[in-house]
Design an enzyme around this catalytic site. Structure first.
Site, mmCIF file in Angstrom:
data_model
loop_
_atom_site.group_PDB
_atom_site.id
_atom_site.type_symbol
_atom_site.label_atom_id
_atom_site.label_comp_id
_atom_site.label_asym_id
_atom_site.label_seq_id
_atom_site.Cartn_x
_atom_site.Cartn_y
_atom_site.Cartn_z
ATOM 1 N N ASP A 29 0.859 -1.177 0.000
ATOM 2 C CA ASP A 29 0.000 0.000 0.000
ATOM 3 C C ASP A 29 0.902 1.236 0.000
ATOM 4 O O ASP A 29 1.770 1.369 0.871
ATOM 5 C CB ASP A 29 -0.877 -0.005 1.259
ATOM 6 C CG ASP A 29 -1.849 1.166 1.305
ATOM 7 O OD1 ASP A 29 -1.680 2.131 0.534
ATOM 8 O OD2 ASP A 29 -2.787 1.114 2.125
ATOM 9 N N GLU A 79 29.816 6.265 6.310
ATOM 10 C CA GLU A 79 29.835 4.821 6.521
ATOM 11 C C GLU A 79 29.733 4.106 5.174
ATOM 12 O O GLU A 79 29.366 2.935 5.103
ATOM 13 C CB GLU A 79 28.734 4.379 7.477
ATOM 14 C CG GLU A 79 27.331 4.787 7.121
ATOM 15 C CD GLU A 79 26.322 4.334 8.175
ATOM 16 O OE1 GLU A 79 26.015 3.132 8.193
ATOM 17 O OE2 GLU A 79 25.857 5.168 8.952
ATOM 18 N N CYS A 111 25.935 6.686 11.715
ATOM 19 C CA CYS A 111 25.400 7.995 11.318
ATOM 20 C C CYS A 111 25.828 9.127 12.248
ATOM 21 O O CYS A 111 25.451 10.280 12.026
ATOM 22 C CB CYS A 111 23.873 7.939 11.259
ATOM 23 S SG CYS A 111 23.239 6.723 10.096
ATOM 24 N N SER A 201 16.446 -1.224 16.600
ATOM 25 C CA SER A 201 17.128 0.048 16.341
ATOM 26 C C SER A 201 16.216 1.229 16.640
ATOM 27 O O SER A 201 16.640 2.229 17.226
ATOM 28 C CB SER A 201 17.608 0.099 14.885
ATOM 29 O OG SER A 201 18.416 1.236 14.667
ATOM 30 N N HIS A 233 18.314 13.225 13.950
ATOM 31 C CA HIS A 233 18.812 12.311 12.929
ATOM 32 C C HIS A 233 17.602 11.717 12.218
ATOM 33 O O HIS A 233 16.609 11.346 12.848
ATOM 34 C CB HIS A 233 19.657 11.214 13.562
ATOM 35 C CG HIS A 233 19.988 10.107 12.626
ATOM 36 N ND1 HIS A 233 20.544 10.328 11.378
ATOM 37 C CD2 HIS A 233 19.824 8.753 12.731
ATOM 38 C CE1 HIS A 233 20.716 9.173 10.762
ATOM 39 N NE2 HIS A 233 20.284 8.195 11.562
ATOM 40 N N ASN A 276 17.313 8.484 3.212
ATOM 41 C CA ASN A 276 18.325 8.400 4.259
ATOM 42 C C ASN A 276 19.711 8.682 3.684
ATOM 43 O O ASN A 276 20.128 8.038 2.723
ATOM 44 C CB ASN A 276 18.294 7.002 4.874
ATOM 45 C CG ASN A 276 19.135 6.890 6.128
ATOM 46 O OD1 ASN A 276 19.756 7.845 6.577
ATOM 47 N ND2 ASN A 276 19.145 5.704 6.716
ATOM 48 N N SER A 309 24.026 4.132 14.944
ATOM 49 C CA SER A 309 23.823 2.778 15.433
ATOM 50 C C SER A 309 25.107 2.181 15.958
ATOM 51 O O SER A 309 26.207 2.509 15.514
ATOM 52 C CB SER A 309 23.270 1.901 14.312
ATOM 53 O OG SER A 309 21.959 2.295 13.986
#
Length: 390
Positions: A29, A79, A111, A201, A233, A276, A309
């Site tokens: 959806d 990263e 990040c 996370s 973030h 992102n 993370s």
């Protein structure tokens, strides 16, 4: 001495994937992405447009020749490193033709590392007031076709020039970081895509926000009412919204709550169209806030929540300076509409293409659209960059 962000630049890829197209192709959806993630589109980078080219492009849009003579440090936070030894900052330093007597390094902690780079830059300028530091946060978030994270990919770079007497944001001294040894998101050297425990996370992000903010307020005797905006973030905007709601103080006057809410909405506009960008996501939120808010004034205080993370989180603050509006580019949303829209099949080919090296370690690439800089070829295992039209 007042030290902070003097200029900000941004670059992203020239291709875009619409979230409705992705949803339809995956049998989902569309509202799962538009409302569940608050995402409308993702920037998709070809193999010739990487963290080096986007980082150089972001910086090239703001630097003068005088800046290049004054810069004595280049830091790339990422990263998405292109080399396990050579820093991406060295390529950027060369492409921008910054004066040679400069330190160039790469920083990593998921990040979070751009925030560490910002603090390192501030301390350097404090010791060397006539110098300037170029901080670049550049990343490509790539999870894999039909993976759980596919809908939160993206690509882009933020460049920040750090100096004394900044013209955008003065950084305050009061900061607080927290570290936890957790496995919510990681990418071993042998994997081209990360491993993600998404629900865990999200829980850690929100818990570290709440606990760090609570301790920050206690240590520095402050409250949310002291700020005009709070930047987060942004792995995807809906998570930041959850964070915003978690720290909202409902006892504050309604007008303060409404101002914070409107500024939060301004801070996620760019991420909704880009996706992102890992290390740059927090600072893309700041840029979006500054270029789209209708109520910010010089002297306003802004709070920031940085999260990487693994995990490291930090809360820091800054104050807008007189004339900050003159350093901005309010037409950016319109420019994002000029990106080439990809079909699903083109996206799957373009975003996940790998270099095909011959026996001598050479590879050439198709002539994809990029910004001013491009990865031209790989020659004897060496990445060769240059300006697009050279």
């Amino acid at each position: 001495m007042k030290i902070g962000i003097d200029k900000m630049g941004f670059a992203t890829s020239q291709y875009v994937l619409q979230m409705d197209d992705l949803a339809n192709s995956r049998g989902a959806d569309p509202e799962k992405f538009s409302k569940g993630l608050l995402l409308n589109a993702l920037s998709i980078a070809p193999i010739t447009d990487d963290i080096v080219t986007m980082g150089a492009s972001a910086a090239d849009s703001i630097l003068t020749e005088d800046d290049k003579e004054a810069i004595d440090m280049v830091i790339v936070a990422t990263e998405s490193s292109v080399d396990q030894s050579k820093a991406a900052a060295i390529y950027v330093h060369s492409l921008l033709e910054i004066q040679p007597f400069a330190r160039s390094v790469e920083m990593k902690e998921a990040c979070y590392s751009a925030t560490a780079a910002l603090d390192y830059a501030r301390l350097h300028v404090e010791k060397h007031p006539n110098s300037k530091v170029l901080v670049i946060a550049s990343d490509i978030a790539k999870y894999g076709i039909e993976s759980s994270g596919e809908s939160t990919q993206g690509a882009g770079s933020i460049a920040m020039l750090i100096s004394q007497s900044p013209r955008i944001l003065e950084l305050n001294d009061q900061t607080l970081a927290q570290t936890r040894d957790i496995m919510d998101f990681w990418r071993p050297n042998y994997s081209t895509t990360p491993y993600v425990n998404g629900r865990y996370s999200t829980t850690q992000y929100l818990d570290m926000l709440k606990s760090t903010w609570s301790e920050y307020q206690r240590r520095f005797d402050t409250s949310l009412a002291d700020f005009s905006a709070f930047c987060f973030h942004l792995p995807f905007p809906k998570l930041a919204l959850k964070g915003f709601n978690k720290i909202m103080d409902k006892s504050m006057p309604i007008d303060i709550q409404e101002k914070l809410k409107k500024n939060f909405e301004s801070s996620i506009l760019y991420s909704q169209q880009i996706g992102n960008i890992y290390t740059g996501s927090l600072f893309l939120g700041l840029l979006s806030l500054l270029e789209n808010s209708q109520n910010l004034l010089a002297g306003d205080q802004i709070a920031f929540f940085s999260y990487g993370s693994g995990a490291v989180a930090e809360i820091f603050t800054g104050k807008l300076v007189e004339g900050f509006q003159n350093q901005l580019q309010p037409s950016r949303l319109g420019e994002l509409k000029k990106r080439t829209v990809l079909s699903i099949s083109d996206y799957e080919h373009l975003f996940f293409e790998e270099a095909q090296l011959d026996e001598e370690g050479n590879a050439t690439f198709a002539d994809y659209e990029t910004g001013p800089f491009v990865l031209k070829e790989i020659r004897e295992h060496q990445r060769i960059y240059g300006r697009k039209n050279d």
